[in-house]
Design an enzyme around this catalytic site. Sequence first.
Site: not given
Length: 393
Positions: A7, A89, A178, A208, A237, A281, A380
């Site tokens: 990745n 990825r 995703h 995200g 976001r 958290r 993933e």
Amino acid sequence: MNILVINAGSSSLKYQLMNPETGDVSAKGLCERIGIDGRLTHNANGTKTVKEIAMPTHGEAIAAVMDALVDAEIGVIKSVAEIDAVGHRVVHGGNKFADSCIIDEAVIKGIEECIPLGPLHNPANLLGITACQKLMPTTPQVAVFDTAFHMTMPAEAYRYAIPTEYYENDSLRRYGFHGTSHKYVTNRAIALTGKADLKVVNCHLGNGSSLSAVKDGKCQDTSMGLTPLAGVPMGTRSGDLDAGVVQFIANKYGKTVDQVLNELNKKSGVLAISGVSSDFRDIEEQATAGNADCELALEKFAYEVRKYIGSYAAVLGGLDCLVFTAGVGENSATMRARICKNLEYLGIKIDAEKNKIRGCENKISTDDSAVQVWVIPTNEELMIAQDTAALVK
Ligand code: AMP
């Protein structure tokens, strides 16, 4: 079989060497500060090794990964030839890639053509691919796209109601992200429930966040869009927004569209509402201590996720299964309970005790809940390794 999963980001590169059948990870690590100085963190055989290694480009970073993997002390293989394939990825596959594929020149060109859609990520992903190709020219390389799983969406889900020329000339449409995570948890949900024609809503809730509506294993809709800015509010976001807000802020404060979009991507979401942090958290801790803004941030997030679940139940014509995954979805029992509040009418009933269990695949709905609610830790990397293995076999 040994699959190396890569990745690649613009200045970092994560890797895992794994067995796609068992999911066993023999080594994993991270190259950081590529193009600045360079640091490798390598975990194998229960030992963590950190080395400062010059990494002017992704080429040196991949070379450092290979050296670590075959090293007499910290390595796990004798030679690079033991790596059967590399799975990369790739963030944006545009409307060119509806599935993972073996990388050849045409695929590289296709990923390059998607750069206008994924300007931050695709160039970095390509750097990882070309560095691997140079160092391992005979090892098959596979591209696994974040967008591919969502390519089964029907036109009414993916088309934007804007002038058609933007779709026809520029491929502007909903793509979603995703996808590798949504595909992984969908496969697991089908296996866990034993029902291939499952109507499932997946909630990937992390820094995200995105949701997907999936029927018969195929994505029908997803909350992110052309970019990952759309959908529910996230760590930083904004999520869905009236485009008029952009015009208002730009005009009143003399900001460019890029500046406003930067704020919507980096300074919004639960960070903006809580005024405390983008980390759930921290927000949960402050909300428990009585901070009303943090409480509102959590409630806003839960409200928008709940709205998507309701609308996706409508899209699917009913619901068999609801899945929670990613950092918040897997770990925050209170957020799961908040989201599922008032969803009893859809047949969703959470068992408070089962909801407390963490760190494993876990059915958290009551025995009489019409909808099965599952926590499924996402993986993933394993999905990338499995797709890669399937293609090169
Ligand atoms: P991800 O992007 O999937 O790595 O998820 C990161 C997010 O998960 C961060 O906002 C974390 O605060 C959140 N997270 C991780 N563990 C917990 C937890 N135990 N309770 C609440 N949020 C958590």
